[in-house]
Design a protein around this motif. Structure first.
Motif, PDB file in Angstrom:
ATOM      1  N   UNK A 162      60.025  19.399  52.453  1.00 24.42           N
ATOM      2  CA  UNK A 162      61.451  19.327  52.170  1.00 24.42           C
ATOM      3  C   UNK A 162      61.755  18.089  51.332  1.00 24.42           C
ATOM      4  N   UNK A 163      62.629  18.259  50.363  1.00 28.08           N
ATOM      5  CA  UNK A 163      63.054  17.122  49.550  1.00 28.08           C
ATOM      6  C   UNK A 163      63.829  16.135  50.416  1.00 28.08           C
ATOM      7  N   UNK A 164      63.735  14.874  50.063  1.00 30.48           N
ATOM      8  CA  UNK A 164      64.467  13.858  50.817  1.00 30.48           C
ATOM      9  C   UNK A 164      64.802  12.679  49.916  1.00 30.48           C
ATOM     10  N   UNK A 165      65.735  11.876  50.376  1.00 31.12           N
ATOM     11  CA  UNK A 165      66.101  10.642  49.684  1.00 31.12           C
ATOM     12  C   UNK A 165      66.259   9.542  50.717  1.00 31.12           C
ATOM     13  N   UNK A 166      65.617   8.411  50.454  1.00 34.81           N
ATOM     14  CA  UNK A 166      65.737   7.259  51.338  1.00 34.81           C
ATOM     15  C   UNK A 166      66.892   6.402  50.830  1.00 34.81           C
ATOM     16  N   UNK A 167      67.989   6.383  51.572  1.00 35.82           N
ATOM     17  CA  UNK A 167      69.127   5.537  51.199  1.00 35.82           C
ATOM     18  C   UNK A 167      68.883   4.097  51.607  1.00 35.82           C
ATOM     19  N   UNK A 168      68.303   3.904  52.768  1.00 35.22           N
ATOM     20  CA  UNK A 168      68.028   2.567  53.258  1.00 35.22           C
ATOM     21  C   UNK A 168      66.825   2.632  54.183  1.00 35.22           C
ATOM     22  N   UNK A 169      65.933   1.645  54.071  1.00 37.24           N
ATOM     23  CA  UNK A 169      64.770   1.583  54.958  1.00 37.24           C
ATOM     24  C   UNK A 169      64.401   0.120  55.146  1.00 37.24           C
ATOM     25  N   UNK A 170      64.543  -0.350  56.356  1.00 35.91           N
ATOM     26  CA  UNK A 170      64.221  -1.739  56.693  1.00 35.91           C
ATOM     27  C   UNK A 170      63.446  -1.729  58.003  1.00 35.91           C
ATOM     28  N   UNK A 171      62.124  -1.781  57.889  1.00 32.05           N
ATOM     29  CA  UNK A 171      61.284  -1.739  59.083  1.00 32.05           C
ATOM     30  C   UNK A 171      61.462  -2.989  59.939  1.00 32.05           C
ATOM     31  N   UNK A 172      61.777  -4.148  59.319  1.00 31.97           N
ATOM     32  CA  UNK A 172      61.954  -5.381  60.087  1.00 31.97           C
ATOM     33  C   UNK A 172      63.199  -5.305  60.964  1.00 31.97           C
ATOM     34  N   UNK A 173      64.279  -4.742  60.406  1.00 36.59           N
ATOM     35  CA  UNK A 173      65.505  -4.590  61.181  1.00 36.59           C
ATOM     36  C   UNK A 173      65.477  -3.361  62.076  1.00 36.59           C
ATOM     37  N   UNK A 174      64.530  -2.452  61.816  1.00 36.05           N
ATOM     38  CA  UNK A 174      64.463  -1.222  62.602  1.00 36.05           C
ATOM     39  C   UNK A 174      65.606  -0.280  62.290  1.00 36.05           C
ATOM     40  N   UNK A 175      65.865  -0.078  60.980  1.00 42.46           N
ATOM     41  CA  UNK A 175      66.969   0.783  60.571  1.00 42.46           C
ATOM     42  C   UNK A 175      66.577   1.536  59.309  1.00 42.46           C
ATOM     43  N   UNK A 176      66.844   2.840  59.298  1.00 39.01           N
ATOM     44  CA  UNK A 176      66.556   3.656  58.116  1.00 39.01           C
ATOM     45  C   UNK A 176      67.564   4.793  58.053  1.00 39.01           C
ATOM     46  N   UNK A 177      67.964   5.115  56.816  1.00 38.79           N
ATOM     47  CA  UNK A 177      68.867   6.238  56.549  1.00 38.79           C
ATOM     48  C   UNK A 177      68.198   7.133  55.522  1.00 38.79           C
ATOM     49  N   UNK A 178      67.906   8.359  55.907  1.00 38.23           N
ATOM     50  CA  UNK A 178      67.184   9.289  55.042  1.00 38.23           C
ATOM     51  C   UNK A 178      67.952  10.606  54.998  1.00 38.23           C
ATOM     52  N   UNK A 179      68.170  11.108  53.785  1.00 37.85           N
ATOM     53  CA  UNK A 179      68.815  12.410  53.596  1.00 37.85           C
ATOM     54  C   UNK A 179      67.729  13.455  53.384  1.00 37.85           C
ATOM     55  N   UNK A 180      67.760  14.521  54.182  1.00 36.92           N
ATOM     56  CA  UNK A 180      66.740  15.573  54.128  1.00 36.92           C
ATOM     57  C   UNK A 180      67.407  16.880  53.700  1.00 36.92           C
ATOM     58  N   UNK A 181      66.840  17.504  52.697  1.00 37.48           N
ATOM     59  CA  UNK A 181      67.366  18.771  52.176  1.00 37.48           C
ATOM     60  C   UNK A 181      66.838  19.913  53.035  1.00 37.48           C
ATOM     61  N   UNK A 182      67.709  20.470  53.878  1.00 42.54           N
ATOM     62  CA  UNK A 182      67.332  21.576  54.763  1.00 42.54           C
ATOM     63  C   UNK A 182      67.715  22.889  54.091  1.00 42.54           C
ATOM     64  N   UNK A 183      66.747  23.771  53.815  1.00 45.50           N
ATOM     65  CA  UNK A 183      67.051  25.008  53.057  1.00 45.50           C
ATOM     66  C   UNK A 183      68.027  25.934  53.748  1.00 45.50           C
ATOM     67  N   UNK A 184      67.975  26.026  55.083  1.00 43.54           N
ATOM     68  CA  UNK A 184      68.840  26.950  55.812  1.00 43.54           C
ATOM     69  C   UNK A 184      69.223  26.315  57.137  1.00 43.54           C
ATOM     70  N   UNK A 185      70.478  25.955  57.256  1.00 43.53           N
ATOM     71  CA  UNK A 185      70.969  25.322  58.466  1.00 43.53           C
ATOM     72  C   UNK A 185      71.968  26.251  59.137  1.00 43.53           C
ATOM     73  N   UNK A 186      71.897  26.309  60.452  1.00 38.91           N
ATOM     74  CA  UNK A 186      72.807  27.164  61.205  1.00 38.91           C
ATOM     75  C   UNK A 186      72.041  28.155  62.054  1.00 38.91           C
ATOM     76  N   UNK A 187      72.720  28.742  63.016  1.00 42.18           N
ATOM     77  CA  UNK A 187      72.061  29.703  63.890  1.00 42.18           C
ATOM     78  C   UNK A 187      71.204  28.998  64.922  1.00 42.18           C
ATOM     79  N   UNK A 188      69.988  29.529  65.126  1.00 42.85           N
ATOM     80  CA  UNK A 188      69.092  28.981  66.142  1.00 42.85           C
ATOM     81  C   UNK A 188      68.609  27.590  65.745  1.00 42.85           C
ATOM     82  N   UNK A 189      68.259  26.812  66.744  1.00 44.26           N
ATOM     83  CA  UNK A 189      67.732  25.471  66.503  1.00 44.26           C
ATOM     84  C   UNK A 189      66.406  25.565  65.762  1.00 44.26           C
ATOM     85  N   UNK A 190      66.151  24.602  64.909  1.00 42.27           N
ATOM     86  CA  UNK A 190      64.898  24.557  64.161  1.00 42.27           C
ATOM     87  C   UNK A 190      64.344  23.140  64.212  1.00 42.27           C
ATOM     88  N   UNK A 191      63.037  23.052  64.005  1.00 43.71           N
ATOM     89  CA  UNK A 191      62.348  21.769  64.069  1.00 43.71           C
ATOM     90  C   UNK A 191      61.846  21.382  62.687  1.00 43.71           C
TER      91      UNK A 191
END
Length: 611
Positions: free
Chosen positions: A91-120
Motif C-alpha cells: 500500500x502507498x503511504x506518506x510519512x508526515x512526521x517520524x521522530x523515533x527519539x520522541x516516540x511519535x510518528x504520523x503516517x498516511x496509508x492509502x487503503x484501496x477499500x475501506x468499509x464493511x468488515x474489519x480488515x488487517x
C-alpha cells in the motif's frame, strides 16, 4: 491404475485444505524485513460506526510510545512498508512526521477499500538498508487537488502531484489536531489559481479541515474562493456556515473555542452540505458558480485583484468579512463530492482517539527461506494448479516405478530362460518341458518370462498338430508358418501389455508444462489486477506474486522432465524385451524347421508343460 486413484484423491483432498489453511494465515511479506505489526481497520459498528462503504481512503496511522516501541525501526522511518490483508499488496503511504527519539510518528496509508468488515493492514519494519518509499503523490487519490499537512516550515506545500503550493509563509502551530498546523492571527494565505483547482459552474467540490478558533468572533473566513461567484466556509459567532453566492446555510450547533473541530463542505448536483465532526449540520440547495480565481485560507478573497508582489502586505486591508484567528490543520480540497462515509472516516481516523484504527502485537520473522516466502505468496488458484501437478507427478512416478520393476522382472526371467534354452541346444525342442517338470526351470521364470510363454505356445501348437497327423509326422512349411503366426501374435500381445499406461507418461510430458503455464498466466493477470486496484506499481507490490506465478511453470517443468527421462528409459527397455522376443521367434522357428524337415522325431509324451 484404479488402485492408485483412491489414495491419490484422498491425498489431494488433504492437500487442498492444508493449502487453504496456509493461505488463511497471512504469510510474511519479505525476508529482509524483521518485524511487523498488525493494524486493524474497523469501519463497522464495532469500530468507527461508519454508515456505508468508504471506498479508497487515506487513513492516518498515529504511532506513539503507547502502541509502538520504535525499536528496530530506522530513525527516519524509511523502512516502513504497509501491506494489505492478502499479505502481498504493498500500500502507498506518506510519512508526515517520524521522530523515533520522541516516540511519535504520523503516517498516511492509502487503503484501496475501506468499509464493511474489519480488515488487517500489516506494517513492516526492521530493514536497515531499505530506501524511503513514502510518497504523498501516490498516497492520495487523483481527485484530491490539494492536501496541506502544514508539517513543513515556510509556505504550505501541496502533497498531491498537482503542486498547488501556497504563496505565503505563516507561523506554524505545534500540537495541532494531527501534527503541526497553521497559526493565523488575522493574516491570510493565498493559493494561486491553477487548472486543477478550477471548478466549472455546477461542478463538484469538497473542502475539509480541522479548525480551532481562539474566540467566537463574527464573520470569520476559513476558506474562500471567487471567480464567477463566491464560495466561503467560515464561522459566525462560533457557528459554522457555508455561503454560495448570496445563499448561506448555518449549522445549528456552535463549535467550542480552543477546541479542535472537523468541518467539511460537500457540493455537487445542486446541493451543498455542511458537516461538523462528520455529522451533517446544514444543507443548501445551490449549484456552485464557476470558481477559477485564487483560493484563500483565513481571509476572504480581495475585492480588487492583488498581484503577487503586494498580496501579503495589502491583503488584510482588502479582504471582505473578518479574518480568522486561530489554527487550521489538514486542509484538503477535492474535485469531486465526497460521500458522507468518507467524511466520517476522516474524522474517525484523524481524531485524537481514533475509533477506526487498532494496533496488535508486534511479530518477528521466523527466518523463512526465500523459497518459503514464494510458497507463502501463492494464492489459492496457484495451489490448485500445483495440486493438479502433484497428482500428475504421483501418477507418473507410480507408473515409472511399477513399469521399471515389471520390465526388470521380465528381463531377469528372460535371461534365465535364455540360459536354459541355449544349454539345451542340439537336444529336441521338447527337452525344456522335461526341465520344467523336473523343477529346474523355476515357477518365477514360467510365470514372468515372455520367452517362456512364446515357447509354451509354440510347443502346444506342435503337439496339437502331431496329435492329428501322428507322432512321427513331419511339419510342413504351412504348419511352421502357422506356428510362427501364433508366436508373433503373442509378441504383439506382450508388447501391448508392456506399453499399457505409457500414454499417461506421454500425457504428463506434454500436458504438465501447459498446466503450469496456465497457472502462471492466471497468476500474472491477478497480480497486475490487484496492483492496479491498489494503485501500487512498484516492484515490491508485484514481485512476490510474479514469483509465485512463475513457480507454477517451474512445477510443471518439474513434473514433465522426470517423466520425459523415465519414459525414454522405459521405452528403451520395452524395445529391448520386444527385440529379444523377435529374435527368439526367429531362432525357434528356424530350429523347428531344421528338426522336423531333416530328422523328425516325436516329442516325449511325458514332457507336458506345466504352467
Amino acid at each position: 491404475m484404479q488402485r492408485y486413484l483412491i489414495p491419490l484423491l484422498l491425498l489431494l483432498g488433504a492437500f487442498l485444505p492444508a493449502a487453504a489453511h496456509a493461505q488463511s494465515e497471512t504469510a510474511w511479506w519479505q525476508a529482509e524485513w524483521q518485524y511487523r505489526k498488525p493494524i486493524t481497520l474497523d469501519a463497522g459498528t464495532g469500530g468507527a460506526g461508519i454508515a456505508g462503504p468508504v471506498g479508497r481512503a487515506p487513513v492516518l496511522v498515529r504511532l506513539h510510545a503507547g502502541n509502538f516501541a520504535f525499536d528496530g525501526v530506522n530513525a527516519d522511518g524509511s523502512d516502513l512498508r504497509f501491506v494489505g490483508a492478502d499479505g502481498r499488496t504493498v500500500l502507498n503511504h506518506q510519512v508526515e512526521q517520524f521522530d523515533a527519539d520522541l516516540g511519535l510518528a504520523l503516517v498516511w496509508v492509502d487503503v484501496p477499500q475501506l468499509g464493511g468488515a474489519a480488515q488487517t493492514v500489516w506494517m513492516y519494519y526492521g530493514n536497515a538498508v531499505a530506501p524511503a518509499a513514502g510518497n504523498g503523490q501516490l498516497a492520495f487519490d487523483p481527485d484530491y487537488a490539494l492536501v496541506y499537512h502544514f508539517a513543513e516550515d515556510g509556505a504550505p506545500r501541496d502533497t498531491t502531484a498537482y503542486g498547488n503550493h501556497a504563496r505565503d509563509a505563516r507561523e506554524r502551530a505545534e500540537g495541532a489536531a494531527i501534527g503541526r498546523g497553521l497559526r493565523l492571527q488575522g493574516e491570510g494565505v493565498a493559493i494561486p489559481a491553477s487548472p486543477s483547482l478550477a471548478v466549472a459552474a455546477g461542478g463538484a467540490l469538497t473542502v475539509s479541515a480541522w479548525v480551532r478558533p481562539e474566540a467566537a468572533g463574527p464573520e470569520q473566513t476559513l476558506f474562500a474562493r471567487r471567480g464567477g461567484g463566491a464560495f466561503v466556509l467560515g464561522l459566525d459567532g462560533g457557528l459554522p456556515f457555508v455561503q454560495v453566492g448570496e445563499a448561506r446555510a448555518v449549522a445549528q450547533r456552535a463549535i467550542a473555542p480552543e477546541g479542535w473541530s472537523h468541518l467539511a463542505v460537500v457540493a455537487g448536483d445542486g446541493q451543498v452540505a455542511l458537516y461538523v465532526d462528520g455529522a451533517e449540520s446544514a444543507r443548501l440547495e445551490a449549484a456552485l458558480p464557476a470558481l477559477d480565481g485564487d483560493a484563500w485560507i483565513g481571509v476572504d478573497a480581495p475585492a480588487v485583484p492583488v498581484d503577487a508582489a503586494t498580496a501579503d502586505a495589502g491583503a488584510a486591508a482588502a479582504v471582505r468579512g473578518n479574518p480568522f484567528v486561530g489554527a487550521i490543520d489538514e486542509l484538503r480540497v477535492s474535485r469531486i463530492a465526497r460521500p458522507q462515509a468518507a467524511i466520517q472516516a476522516d474524522v474517525a481516523s484523524q481524531g485524537p482517539e481514533s475509533r477506526l484504527v487498532a494496533f496488535g502485537e508486534d511479530e518477528q520473522s521466523a527466518g523463512v527461506s526465500h523459497f518459503g516466502y514464494i510458497l507463502q505468496a501463492m494464492p489459492v488458484d496457484a495451489w490448485v494448479v500445483v495440486a493438479v501437478l502433484a497428482l500428475m507427478l504421483l501418477a507418473s512416478w507410480a507408473i515409472m516405478i511399477a513399469k521399471s520393476r515389471y520390465y526388470g522382472a521380465i528381463a531377469k526371467a528372460n535371461a534365465a530362460f535364455a540360459r536354459h534354452y541355449h544349454e539345451a541346444a542340439g537336444a529336441p525342442l521338447g527337452a525344456l518341458g522335461e526341465l520344467a517338470e523336473q523343477g529346474r526351470i523355476g515357477r518365477d521364470v514360467q510365470d514372468t518370462s515372455t520367452l517362456w510363454r512364446l515357447y509354451r505356445i509354440a510347443l502346444d501348437e506342435v503337439r496339437g498338430r502331431q496329435s492329428r497327423v501322428g507322432a512321427g509326422g513331419r511339419l510342413g512349411a504351412a504348419s511352421i508358418a502357422a506356428i510362427r503366426a501364433s508366436m508373433d501374435a503373442e509378441v504383439v500381445r506382450e508388447s501391448e501389455r508392456m506399453s499399457r499406461r505409457m500414454n499417461w507418461l506421454s500425457t504428463t510430458i506434454e500436458g504438465a508444462p501447459y498446466i503450469g503455464l496456465f497457472g502462471t498466466v492466471i497468476g500474472i493477470m491477478l497480480v497486475f489486477a490487484v496492483a492496479a486496484m491498489a494503485g501500487a506499481v512498484d516492484i515490491n507490490s508485484v514481485a512476490p506474486g510474479m514469483a509465485a506465478a512463475l513457480l507454477c511453470t517451474a512445477a510443471g517443468l518439474g513434473v514433465a522432465i522426470p517423466a520425459l527421462f523415465g519414459y525414454n528409459w522405459l521405452v528403451a527397455r520395452s524395445e529391448a524385451i520386444a527385440a529379444d522376443m523377435a529374435v527368439f521367434v526367429d531362432e525357434f522357428t528356424a530350429r523347428l524347421a531344421e528338426e522336423y524337415d531333416e530328422a523328425p522325431a516325436p516329442f516325449a509324451p511325458a514332457a507336458a508343460v506345466q504352467v
